[in-house]
Structures are given as structure tokens and as C-alpha cells.
Design an enzyme around this catalytic site. Structure first.
Site, PDB file in Angstrom:
ATOM      1  N   THR A  30       0.823  -1.217   0.000  1.00 56.83           N
ATOM      2  CA  THR A  30       0.000   0.000   0.000  1.00 56.83           C
ATOM      3  C   THR A  30       0.851   1.259   0.000  1.00 56.83           C
ATOM      4  OG1 THR A  30      -0.221  -0.007   2.418  1.00 56.83           O
ATOM      5  CG2 THR A  30      -1.924  -1.177   1.155  1.00 56.83           C
ATOM      6  N   TYR A  88      12.381  -6.820   4.769  1.00 57.77           N
ATOM      7  CA  TYR A  88      12.235  -7.915   3.810  1.00 57.77           C
ATOM      8  C   TYR A  88      13.381  -7.903   2.804  1.00 57.77           C
ATOM      9  CZ  TYR A  88      10.138  -4.651   0.339  1.00 57.77           C
ATOM     10  OH  TYR A  88       9.901  -3.624  -0.541  1.00 57.77           O
ATOM     11  N   TYR A 102      10.938 -12.409   4.960  1.00 58.95           N
ATOM     12  CA  TYR A 102      10.403 -11.337   5.803  1.00 58.95           C
ATOM     13  C   TYR A 102      10.845 -11.484   7.255  1.00 58.95           C
ATOM     14  CZ  TYR A 102       7.101 -10.322   2.022  1.00 58.95           C
ATOM     15  OH  TYR A 102       6.530 -10.002   0.819  1.00 58.95           O
ATOM     16  N   TRP A 103      11.051 -10.339   7.906  1.00 59.11           N
ATOM     17  CA  TRP A 103      11.228 -10.248   9.349  1.00 59.11           C
ATOM     18  C   TRP A 103      10.307  -9.117   9.812  1.00 59.11           C
ATOM     19  CZ3 TRP A 103      14.934 -10.870   5.682  1.00 59.11           C
ATOM     20  CH2 TRP A 103      15.768 -11.989   5.786  1.00 59.11           C
ATOM     21  N   LYS A 228      -6.933  -7.783 -12.489  1.00 63.90           N
ATOM     22  CA  LYS A 228      -5.665  -7.619 -13.190  1.00 63.90           C
ATOM     23  C   LYS A 228      -5.186  -8.965 -13.704  1.00 63.90           C
ATOM     24  CE  LYS A 228      -4.544  -5.650  -9.345  1.00 63.90           C
ATOM     25  NZ  LYS A 228      -3.774  -5.099  -8.198  1.00 63.90           N
ATOM     26  N   ASP A 264       0.875  -2.865  -7.558  1.00 63.15           N
ATOM     27  CA  ASP A 264       0.772  -1.646  -6.753  1.00 63.15           C
ATOM     28  C   ASP A 264       0.793  -0.404  -7.622  1.00 63.15           C
ATOM     29  OD1 ASP A 264       1.012  -3.499  -4.679  1.00 63.15           O
ATOM     30  OD2 ASP A 264       3.164  -3.126  -4.440  1.00 63.15           O
TER      31      ASP A 264
END
Length: 325
Positions: A30, A88, A102-103, A228, A264
Site C-alpha cells: 500500500t 524484507y 520477511y522479518w 488484473k 501496486d
């Protein structure tokens, strides 16, 4: 001027080869859309605000300052005194497809709904035109906080705020597909505009084609939807009016470098037109053009100079004409 708030998480991005060349940046689905939407519109036409929680650490403060430089209103950013942003790592294959590590389990944004200043922020957000979030915005929250967010979104919906939702399904973030489906069903019932991806819808719901996705979204209560389809373009339908779906193709890109922020950036280009009442096919073409530039560069948020030729063309006086939505 239209006012949109985008809700989610920004993380520190590491992009490159482990134990080799590595670039540091920041991103999040986002947040990427917020950055590109601010580039693709004038602040006098669309006020872009970002709602999240960040740390008090110097890195968090530098990131927030960069958002401000990008034209994003940061008055909805809450500061967590104990936590920091998540992290990330992106790894790319030879076709530009990416994998992530990821963390983020103790990130500030994960505990947004527990922030002591959230009630004040809710009051400030209540008068905006639109609120945009994604499936990731929901998935990162603890279960009780997720339900609290859904309840707040329902209140905003009843107050006339248009809820815009990108499903952005990431299986690793959910306890089970059933949990994701149950959560999405609650949100879709109050969604004015759904921006979904065919691959995600097939993975989560088992949809066989775009027509089935649109029918399911209609039954769920969604007002308008864009599906999409990557290089095939996108499909739009005003679901509750009985109008037929329309397909808007995209232009082929000769060399795809990194698809990290393809969806995005499409959303940003689409929303830049949509929020200003432009015709749907033009909104979709704006999304396609912006995404086509972004996927030819590395990283979630590419340099502004790389998108300027496209985004400048979006910012122009419009002839008076009725919108198609």
C-alpha cells in the site's frame, strides 16, 4: 480535492544477492501505491495520506521524511516508542520474478490497532473520501486487531467513505485459506472498488476464470471490480448495474526486470484517474502505462525520474465529460 488514506505497512527493503551486492530501500504494497499515486496526481486534485505505525528510531524518521518529500501527507502516521519497521529481502530470478524473506513479526505496523493514539486518528480519518487497504494490511495484524479494523472499516463505510480493496493474497501470512476467505468476505461486503489479481483469486477461491471471479465479487456485495491479468491487461465491471464487463489490454514490455510492484503501481495509475472521474478505460490505460515503466526497473519504488514521463502525462486539464463510474 479528493482525499484518500492508504493503510498498511512500510518495511525496510534489501534488494540484491545475499552476501553480495545489496541495495537498501523501503517499500510495502500500500505504501508503494501511495508513492506512485502522489507522483501521478496533483496535490490540489488528490490528497494522498498514509496510515501506519513506525518507530521512533532514526531510520523510521528518515523514511517518514522521504514520504513527505514524495508529497504524501504523514499526519496519519503513528509513532511506536518500542517497535521498529519490519524488514524484507527480495531475490530475483533471470525472468524478473521475485521471492521474499520477511522479518516483521514485531513490527510497529503489526500493532497499529493497539496504539494509544489510534482513537484520535480515527476521528481525523472519518471525513476522507476513500480508504484503501490490501489483504496484507489485514494479514499482518493479530486476529483480534484484524476484527477491530474490520469493524472500523464498516463504520467508515456507513459514514460514506468508499472502501477500496486490493486482495493481494499471500498464503504465508494467514493461518489458513479459510481464515483469509472469512476475513475477505467481511470486507468485500463493504467494498466500493475491488482491485484484484487473477492469480490470487484462483489461489484463494479456486476461480476458474475472470467471469467466475466477477460473479463471486458481485455476490459478495462489491460495487465495482478490476481483475488484473498481467500481460493480458485487465477486466473491469460495474457489478451491481448489470453492465457487461470490459477488457482493457496493455502494451507488451520487451524486458521485464522486476515485477515487485507491478500491481501496486497499476493501482496507483488507475486510482489517479478514477478519483478524478475519468473514464474507466482511460484509468486502466494509466495503470498499465505506469506499471509497464515500473517493471523495467529494480525495486518496489523506482526513481521518480524514471516515471516522470508517464506521470506528467496523467496530470493535465480534463475536458468536461461524464465519468463512466
Amino acid at each position: 480535492m479528493k482525499r484518500i488514506v492508504l493503510l498498511g505497512e512500510c518495511m525496510i527493503e534489501l534488494n540484491g544477492t545475499p552476501f553480495g551486492d545489496m541495495q537498501q530501500a523501503f517499500g510495502g504494497d500500500t505504501l508503494n501505491t501511495a508513492i506512485y499515486l502522489a507522483r501521478a496526481s496533483q496535490p490540489t486534485d488528490i490528497q494522498v495520506s498514509y496510515l501506519t505505525a513506525m518507530g521512533q528510531d532514526p531510520l523510521s524518521q528518515q523514511i517518514i521524511a522521504r514520504w513527505q518529500q514524495a508529497g504524501i501527507d504523514t499526519s496519519a502516521v503513528l509513532i511506536d516508542q518500542q517497535r521498529h519497521p519490519g524488514l524484507y529481502l527480495i531475490q530475483l530470478d533471470e525472468h524478473g520474478e521475485r521471492t521474499f524473506l520477511y522479518w516483521r513479526n514485531d513490527s510497529a505496523a503489526r500493532y497499529l490497532m493497539q496504539h494509544p493514539h489510534l482513537p484520535r486518528l480515527k476521528q481525523a480519518v472519518s471525513g476522507v473520501d476513500s480508504l484503501y487497504l490490501s489483504g496484507i494490511s489485514l494479514a499482518i495484524l493479530p486476529a483480534a486487531d484484524r476484527q477491530a479494523l474490520l469493524q472500523w472499516l464498516a463504520e467508515l463505510h456507513r459514514a460514506g467513505v468508499a472502501i477500496i480493496f486490493d486482495s493481494n493474497y499471500r498464503p504465508a501470512l494467514w493461518q489458513s485459506p479459510a481464515d483469509a476467505r472469512a476475513c475477505y468476505q467481511q470486507l468485500l461486503a463493504i467494498t466500493a472498488l475491488a482491485l484484484v489479481t487473477d492469480d490470487d483469486e484462483q489461489a484463494l477461491w479456486g476461480d476458474e476464470d475472470v467471469a467466475q471471479t466477477l460473479q463471486r465479487l458481485k455476490a459478495a456485495g462489491v460495487q465495482q471490480a478490476v481483475v488484473k491479468q498481467g500481460a493480458a491487461g485487465c477486466c473491469y465491471q460495474a457489478l451491481q448495474t448489470g453492465e457487461p464487463a470490459i477488457t482493457i489490454p496493455t502494451q507488451a514490455v520487451s524486458k521485464v526486470v522486476d515485477t515487485t510492484s507491478a500491481g501496486d503501481s497499476f493501482n496507483a495509475g488507475f486510482l489517479a484517474g478514477y478519483l478524478q472521474g475519468r473514464a474507466i478505460d482511460e484509468c486502466a490505460r494509466m495503470g498499465h502505462r505506469l506499471a509497464g515503466i515500473v517493471i523495467q526497473h529494480k525495486g518496489a519504488i523506482i526513481p521518480e525520474s524514471a516515471t516522470r514521463s508517464v506521470t506528467d502525462s496523467f496530470i493535465r486539464p480534463q475536458a468536461s465529460q461524464p465519468a463512466s463510474h
